[in-house]
Scaffold this motif. Structure first.
Motif, PDB file in Angstrom:
ATOM      1  N   ALA A   1      19.807 -36.057 -42.378  1.00  0.00           N
ATOM      2  CA  ALA A   1      19.479 -37.108 -41.416  1.00  0.00           C
ATOM      3  C   ALA A   1      19.247 -36.513 -40.031  1.00  0.00           C
ATOM      4  O   ALA A   1      18.279 -36.860 -39.342  1.00  0.00           O
ATOM      5  CB  ALA A   1      20.606 -38.148 -41.365  1.00  0.00           C
ATOM      6  N   ALA A   2      20.126 -35.594 -39.609  1.00  0.00           N
ATOM      7  CA  ALA A   2      19.989 -34.984 -38.285  1.00  0.00           C
ATOM      8  C   ALA A   2      18.683 -34.203 -38.167  1.00  0.00           C
ATOM      9  O   ALA A   2      18.006 -34.249 -37.131  1.00  0.00           O
ATOM     10  CB  ALA A   2      21.186 -34.069 -38.011  1.00  0.00           C
ATOM     11  N   ALA A   3      18.309 -33.500 -39.231  1.00  0.00           N
ATOM     12  CA  ALA A   3      17.052 -32.740 -39.208  1.00  0.00           C
ATOM     13  C   ALA A   3      15.858 -33.682 -39.084  1.00  0.00           C
ATOM     14  O   ALA A   3      14.887 -33.390 -38.368  1.00  0.00           O
ATOM     15  CB  ALA A   3      16.935 -31.893 -40.473  1.00  0.00           C
ATOM     16  N   LEU A   4      15.918 -34.831 -39.755  1.00  0.00           N
ATOM     17  CA  LEU A   4      14.841 -35.818 -39.671  1.00  0.00           C
ATOM     18  C   LEU A   4      14.796 -36.451 -38.280  1.00  0.00           C
ATOM     19  O   LEU A   4      13.723 -36.640 -37.698  1.00  0.00           O
ATOM     20  CB  LEU A   4      15.048 -36.892 -40.738  1.00  0.00           C
ATOM     21  N   GLY A   5      15.957 -36.775 -37.725  1.00  0.00           N
ATOM     22  CA  GLY A   5      16.015 -37.415 -36.418  1.00  0.00           C
ATOM     23  C   GLY A   5      15.448 -36.558 -35.305  1.00  0.00           C
ATOM     24  O   GLY A   5      14.891 -37.077 -34.327  1.00  0.00           O
ATOM     25  N   MET A   6      15.539 -35.239 -35.429  1.00  0.00           N
ATOM     26  CA  MET A   6      15.018 -34.333 -34.409  1.00  0.00           C
ATOM     27  C   MET A   6      13.511 -34.474 -34.226  1.00  0.00           C
ATOM     28  O   MET A   6      12.965 -34.127 -33.184  1.00  0.00           O
ATOM     29  CB  MET A   6      15.351 -32.888 -34.778  1.00  0.00           C
ATOM     30  N   ARG A   7      12.817 -35.012 -35.236  1.00  0.00           N
ATOM     31  CA  ARG A   7      11.364 -35.164 -35.158  1.00  0.00           C
ATOM     32  C   ARG A   7      10.951 -36.337 -34.285  1.00  0.00           C
ATOM     33  O   ARG A   7       9.767 -36.489 -33.973  1.00  0.00           O
ATOM     34  CB  ARG A   7      10.798 -35.350 -36.565  1.00  0.00           C
ATOM     35  N   TYR A   8      11.909 -37.175 -33.860  1.00  0.00           N
ATOM     36  CA  TYR A   8      11.553 -38.403 -33.164  1.00  0.00           C
ATOM     37  C   TYR A   8      12.070 -38.455 -31.731  1.00  0.00           C
ATOM     38  O   TYR A   8      12.181 -39.536 -31.153  1.00  0.00           O
ATOM     39  CB  TYR A   8      12.055 -39.614 -33.967  1.00  0.00           C
ATOM     40  N   THR A   9      12.351 -37.305 -31.146  1.00  0.00           N
ATOM     41  CA  THR A   9      12.698 -37.285 -29.727  1.00  0.00           C
ATOM     42  C   THR A   9      11.425 -37.425 -28.911  1.00  0.00           C
ATOM     43  O   THR A   9      10.321 -37.126 -29.375  1.00  0.00           O
ATOM     44  CB  THR A   9      13.402 -35.974 -29.355  1.00  0.00           C
ATOM     45  N   TRP A  10      11.577 -37.869 -27.656  1.00  0.00           N
ATOM     46  CA  TRP A  10      10.411 -38.009 -26.795  1.00  0.00           C
ATOM     47  C   TRP A  10       9.715 -36.664 -26.583  1.00  0.00           C
ATOM     48  O   TRP A  10       8.487 -36.608 -26.475  1.00  0.00           O
ATOM     49  CB  TRP A  10      10.807 -38.608 -25.446  1.00  0.00           C
ATOM     50  N   GLU A  11      10.487 -35.594 -26.547  1.00  0.00           N
ATOM     51  CA  GLU A  11       9.867 -34.287 -26.356  1.00  0.00           C
ATOM     52  C   GLU A  11       8.882 -33.960 -27.477  1.00  0.00           C
ATOM     53  O   GLU A  11       7.882 -33.272 -27.251  1.00  0.00           O
ATOM     54  CB  GLU A  11      10.941 -33.202 -26.276  1.00  0.00           C
ATOM     55  N   LYS A  12       9.165 -34.445 -28.684  1.00  0.00           N
ATOM     56  CA  LYS A  12       8.276 -34.190 -29.820  1.00  0.00           C
ATOM     57  C   LYS A  12       7.104 -35.170 -29.864  1.00  0.00           C
ATOM     58  O   LYS A  12       6.006 -34.818 -30.303  1.00  0.00           O
ATOM     59  CB  LYS A  12       9.078 -34.286 -31.131  1.00  0.00           C
ATOM     60  N   LEU A  13       7.315 -36.414 -29.416  1.00  0.00           N
ATOM     61  CA  LEU A  13       6.295 -37.453 -29.575  1.00  0.00           C
ATOM     62  C   LEU A  13       5.350 -37.592 -28.382  1.00  0.00           C
ATOM     63  O   LEU A  13       4.189 -37.971 -28.550  1.00  0.00           O
ATOM     64  CB  LEU A  13       6.962 -38.805 -29.845  1.00  0.00           C
ATOM     65  N   ILE A  14       5.832 -37.297 -27.185  1.00  0.00           N
ATOM     66  CA  ILE A  14       4.996 -37.464 -25.993  1.00  0.00           C
ATOM     67  C   ILE A  14       3.685 -36.677 -26.081  1.00  0.00           C
ATOM     68  O   ILE A  14       2.622 -37.186 -25.687  1.00  0.00           O
ATOM     69  CB  ILE A  14       5.779 -37.095 -24.722  1.00  0.00           C
ATOM     70  N   PRO A  15       3.672 -35.431 -26.596  1.00  0.00           N
ATOM     71  CA  PRO A  15       2.385 -34.730 -26.715  1.00  0.00           C
ATOM     72  C   PRO A  15       1.361 -35.481 -27.558  1.00  0.00           C
ATOM     73  O   PRO A  15       0.150 -35.389 -27.297  1.00  0.00           O
ATOM     74  CB  PRO A  15       2.772 -33.396 -27.354  1.00  0.00           C
TER      75      PRO A  15
END
Length: 416
Positions: free
Chosen positions: A389-403
């Motif tokens: 779950a933690a590994a999946l959640g890391m994909r949805y931080t703003w740092e990952k999505l803003i680009p």
């Protein structure tokens, strides 16, 4: 790049429980791409006593508009328009005024700031008015659809033509989940949707702002010192969240299984009194704790202590539903075991017993069984699911999505 964001949901101050995902998006856009000049356009509401505010300690300039008189009755926005209408039918009288004054204020602000792009959050009326302003001023626009903001138009006889016109005029649009994208596509025939409309769509959820990785414990026990399992719900207390079903499931578990459980309900909303009364009626008020709106370190601590996080979303009779709840990504980021309904958007993300659990919302005891299943997981299995779950959640931080959002924004044609 000058970006004008228009939205109906934007916190008035640091302690305002209004969802802050649009605000966080603006903050992280500026943080990661300093060349942005960001203007935010949002309605006045009961929690914001000023009409126009330039927020100097934030990386954007904020403008608030009035839409009803007397000002103290501006209660339509701030906590979600559909929940507000459901609680007070008289607020339907404010809808045409909100639509009109939103459009006029947006037009005035766009003329003053001369943005390169207008970015509308929600289709009704933000994207519709953005399309009109775009037509009048020649400024390109995009929009993000979040949940039922398109579906509500089906009550209008000309809704199909209106949706198609806005999508045709828009340079691009995003949806926060596949379920939300399907609501937009539902206004088109299969052949119509393919070209050019489907090409303009990208599915990108809203992001989460969390503390740095490894600053929290990914393997909590989720138990009090007494051994009581702690279950957490975080969100607005409105009908579509399905919290009443969660309370009923806790009551069944307590009565039939005699399992020691404690539910924490974090959030505010029009359903709070009804939910508190339900817990008393079912005789489990000592098992259900309502703590109100939480944020910051208080929220972080709650996630740390929780044994599981429940998202029991439903679709209401008037069609209101979840888009893609941010609590899902937050809980995953913290390595929490998530139990979510198949109407929450989580069904496209979670794989049972791998990184979380999805239950069938139309099952009378589906939520109850899912909770019991998680409570009885072996320690090793729980830890494995938590790490996934933690590994999946890391994909949805703003740092990952803003680009991803930035790529769409900067590829738009500039105003001539």
């Amino acid at each position: 790049m000058k970006l004008l964001i228009t939205t109906s949901t934007f916190p008035a101050h640091d302690h305002d429980p209004t969802p802050d995902f649009v605000q966080k998006q603006a903050i992280y856009l500026k943080k990661l791409y300093p060349d942005y000049s960001i203007y935010v356009h949002a309605p006045h509401d009961f929690h914001n006593r000023t009409c126009r505010t330039q927020t100097r300690d934030k990386p954007y300039l904020e403008t608030r508009f009035h839409y009803f008189f007397p000002r103290r009755l501006e209660l339509l926005t701030g906590r979600g328009i559909l929940p507000a209408l459901r609680c007070n039918k008289w607020l339907y009288l404010q809808v045409p005024f909100f639509w009109l004054f939103h459009g006029l204020s947006l037009l005035r602000l766009a003329r003053k700031t001369k943005p390169d792009l207008i970015y509308a959050h929600w289709f009704t009326p933000q994207a519709i008015n953005a399309a009109i302003v775009s037509l009048l001023l020649g400024i390109p626009f995009i929009f993000t659809t979040h949940a039922a903001d398109v579906s509500v138009l089906k009550r209008l006889p000309f809704s199909g033509k209106l949706v198609k016109w806005v999508c045709r005029k828009s340079f691009a649009y995003t949806a926060v989940s596949e379920r939300t994208a399907k609501k937009l596509a539902g206004f088109f025939s299969d052949d119509e949707w393919q070209e050019p409309y489907a090409r303009k769509l990208k599915i990108i959820p809203m992001g989460i702002a969390c503390p740095p990785a490894n600053s929290h414990n990914p393997e909590p026990t989720g138990e009090h010192a007494t051994g009581v399992q702690q279950i957490l719900f975080i969100g607005r207390l409105v009908e579509k969240k399905g919290v009443d079903r969660l309370i009923r499931a806790i009551a069944e578990i307590h009565a039939r299984e005699k399992e020691p459980v404690h539910l924490i309900v974090a959030g505010e909303g029009p359903e709070r009194k009804n939910l508190e009364e339900l817990s008393r009626t079912l005789g489990i008020s000592e098992r259900v704790e309502f703590i109100g709106h939480i944020s910051g370190n208080e929220k972080n601590n709650l996630y740390e202590q929780a044994g599981m996080v429940c998202i029991p979303s439903i679709i209401t009779a008037d069609g209101d539903s979840e888009g893609f709840p941010l609590v899902l990504m937050e809980a995953l980021y913290y390595g929490k075991i998530v139990i979510a309904s198949d109407l929450s958007g989580a069904e496209t993300l979670l794989d049972n017993r791998t990184n979380g659990f999805v239950f069938e919302s139309d099952s009378s005891d589906g939520l109850e069984k899912a909770i019991l299943k998680v409570m009885r997981l072996a320690h090793e299995t729980r830890n494995t699911i938590s790490k996934n779950a933690a590994a999946l959640g890391m994909r949805y931080t703003w740092e990952k999505l803003i680009p991803e959002y930035h790529q769409i924004l900067v590829s738009s044609p500039r105003k001539s």
